[in-house]
Design a protein around this motif. Structure first.
Motif, PDB file in Angstrom:
ATOM      1  N   VAL A  84       9.870   3.585  12.502  1.00  0.00           N
ATOM      2  CA  VAL A  84       9.273   2.497  11.659  1.00  0.00           C
ATOM      3  C   VAL A  84       9.153   2.818  10.411  1.00  0.00           C
ATOM      4  O   VAL A  84       8.351   2.138   9.384  1.00  0.00           O
ATOM      5  CB  VAL A  84       7.657   2.343  12.144  1.00  0.00           C
ATOM      6  CG1 VAL A  84       7.678   1.890  13.612  1.00  0.00           C
ATOM      7  CG2 VAL A  84       6.815   3.562  12.155  1.00  0.00           C
ATOM      8  N   LEU A  87       9.390   0.061   7.400  1.00  0.00           N
ATOM      9  CA  LEU A  87       8.532  -0.687   6.936  1.00  0.00           C
ATOM     10  C   LEU A  87       8.123  -0.527   5.534  1.00  0.00           C
ATOM     11  O   LEU A  87       7.513  -1.349   5.012  1.00  0.00           O
ATOM     12  CB  LEU A  87       7.130  -0.500   7.850  1.00  0.00           C
ATOM     13  CG  LEU A  87       7.272  -1.030   9.336  1.00  0.00           C
ATOM     14  CD1 LEU A  87       5.693  -0.744   9.960  1.00  0.00           C
ATOM     15  CD2 LEU A  87       7.543  -2.684   9.238  1.00  0.00           C
ATOM     16  N   LEU A 110       5.047  -8.370  13.274  1.00  0.00           N
ATOM     17  CA  LEU A 110       5.145  -6.651  13.173  1.00  0.00           C
ATOM     18  C   LEU A 110       6.297  -6.285  14.019  1.00  0.00           C
ATOM     19  O   LEU A 110       7.131  -5.400  13.638  1.00  0.00           O
ATOM     20  CB  LEU A 110       3.882  -6.428  13.422  1.00  0.00           C
ATOM     21  CG  LEU A 110       3.861  -4.865  13.554  1.00  0.00           C
ATOM     22  CD1 LEU A 110       4.093  -4.093  12.161  1.00  0.00           C
ATOM     23  CD2 LEU A 110       2.294  -4.283  13.910  1.00  0.00           C
ATOM     24  N   ILE A 114       9.535  -4.214  13.040  1.00  0.00           N
ATOM     25  CA  ILE A 114       9.808  -2.874  13.507  1.00  0.00           C
ATOM     26  C   ILE A 114      11.204  -2.764  13.980  1.00  0.00           C
ATOM     27  O   ILE A 114      11.925  -1.702  13.955  1.00  0.00           O
ATOM     28  CB  ILE A 114       8.763  -2.414  14.489  1.00  0.00           C
ATOM     29  CG1 ILE A 114       7.369  -2.251  14.007  1.00  0.00           C
ATOM     30  CG2 ILE A 114       9.098  -1.246  15.143  1.00  0.00           C
ATOM     31  CD1 ILE A 114       6.243  -1.885  14.935  1.00  0.00           C
ATOM     32  N   VAL A 168       2.143   1.660   9.498  1.00  0.00           N
ATOM     33  CA  VAL A 168       1.876   0.232   9.620  1.00  0.00           C
ATOM     34  C   VAL A 168       0.521  -0.134   8.743  1.00  0.00           C
ATOM     35  O   VAL A 168       0.453  -1.131   8.127  1.00  0.00           O
ATOM     36  CB  VAL A 168       1.619  -0.112  11.084  1.00  0.00           C
ATOM     37  CG1 VAL A 168       0.797  -1.353  11.115  1.00  0.00           C
ATOM     38  CG2 VAL A 168       2.703  -0.058  12.027  1.00  0.00           C
ATOM     39  N   TRP A 259      -3.080  -4.853   8.975  1.00  0.00           N
ATOM     40  CA  TRP A 259      -2.000  -5.758   9.091  1.00  0.00           C
ATOM     41  C   TRP A 259      -2.432  -7.271   9.441  1.00  0.00           C
ATOM     42  O   TRP A 259      -1.949  -8.013   8.696  1.00  0.00           O
ATOM     43  CB  TRP A 259      -1.107  -5.382  10.337  1.00  0.00           C
ATOM     44  CG  TRP A 259       0.171  -6.292  10.255  1.00  0.00           C
ATOM     45  CD1 TRP A 259       0.503  -7.436  11.328  1.00  0.00           C
ATOM     46  CD2 TRP A 259       1.265  -6.246   9.952  1.00  0.00           C
ATOM     47  NE1 TRP A 259       1.399  -7.811  11.156  1.00  0.00           N
ATOM     48  CE2 TRP A 259       2.442  -7.054  10.565  1.00  0.00           C
ATOM     49  CE3 TRP A 259       1.770  -5.327   8.764  1.00  0.00           C
ATOM     50  CZ2 TRP A 259       3.529  -7.393   9.648  1.00  0.00           C
ATOM     51  CZ3 TRP A 259       3.066  -5.622   8.096  1.00  0.00           C
ATOM     52  CH2 TRP A 259       3.749  -6.611   8.685  1.00  0.00           C
TER      53      TRP A 259
END
Length: 271
Positions: A84, A87, A110, A114, A168, A259
């Motif tokens: 991840v 991101l 999301l 990813i 995240v 998020w």
């Protein structure tokens, strides 16, 4: 009639495979990136090696314990970064308006992001960390009963998820900051650096920050002292290592909340 899992995951798997093939198309460039990631891992390990060869004992840990601490923290962070870490390119997608294309697909945003990329070069850094972790497990006197094996498994899985959740969280904040990568990197990469340190040397405010608010101590320090049978400092006793799943849930609740708030705030690239 339920949809087979394979059908749901097929688009994401296809994208990942194409990204992996694309990275290996230019072999010289790929090899140089892998070598660079390998050097980063070696340099980070060299820092720990030099410190503990000079100080001998820091925060109640000697060099052998530091190998275990470094191995756990860097293995979990490096593997989370492989999955991840990309991101952190979200601000670029927002500025270019590329993120709007992801909104057109009938799939969770999301999950799309990813699975939109995977950084194979970062596996070289993970390889260094895994080698150090193996050495640390061999050099320390650990009572290898069922409890130790379970704790190690919980730590590795939980550590990857904790660092993944922090990435995240940082991505969710980017919807507001846009050019605030330096700030969010202080939590992601700064959290990784904090995880490599014996938390016993931190003042109480930092113990609370990295022990509970951004619980990177659960990725390496707490499991290390628990595996070695050490009591731990005030605020961070070794038995807290068994609460890693709770810390993981906390990080992901915060991550998904940030998020959701960030995506609701997003109004488009304006292109």
């Amino acid at each position: 009639m339920s949809t087979p899992a394979g059908t749901l995951l097929t688009p994401y798997i296809a994208v990942l495979r194409s990204r992996m093939r694309a990275q290996q198309s230019y072999r010289l460039s790929f090899a140089s990136e892998v070598f660079s990631a390998f050097l980063i891992g070696l340099i980070e390990f060299a820092e720990v090696w030099v410190i503990f060869h000079t100080v001998k004992v820091l925060g109640g840990l000697d060099l052998d314990a530091a190998l275990l601490l470094f191995g756990l923290s860097n293995t979990t962070f490096a593997l989370a970064q492989v999955m991840v870490g990309h991101l952190d390119s979200l601000p670029t997608l927002i500025r270019l308006g590329t993120l709007d294309a992801f909104h057109l697909r009938p799939q969770p945003l999301l999950l799309q992001l990813i699975t939109s990329d995977i950084s194979l070069r970062r596996l070289a850094r993970a390889a260094v960390a895994i080698a150090v972790l193996t050495l640390g497990l061999m050099r320390n006197d650990i009572d290898w009963g069922p409890a130790a094996v379970v704790l190690l498994a919980i730590t590795l899985i939980g550590g990857i998820l904790i660092f993944g959740g922090i990435f995240v969280c940082a991505a969710g904040l980017q919807f507001f900051l846009i050019d605030g990568a330096e700030l969010t990197n202080s939590f992601t990469y700064g959290g990784s650096f904090a995880a490599m340190q014996p938390a016993s040397v931190f003042p109480p405010p930092l113990k609370i920050l990295f022990g509970f608010a951004i619980p990177v101590s659960f990725t390496a320090y707490l499991p290390t002292i628990c595996l070695l049978g050490l009591p731990g400092p005030p605020l961070l006793p070794s038995w807290l290592a068994w609460w890693t799943p709770v810390a993981t849930i906390w990080v992901w609740l915060l991550a998904l909340c940030l998020w959701r708030i960030g995506t609701r705030h997003y109004q488009g690239g304006g292109g």
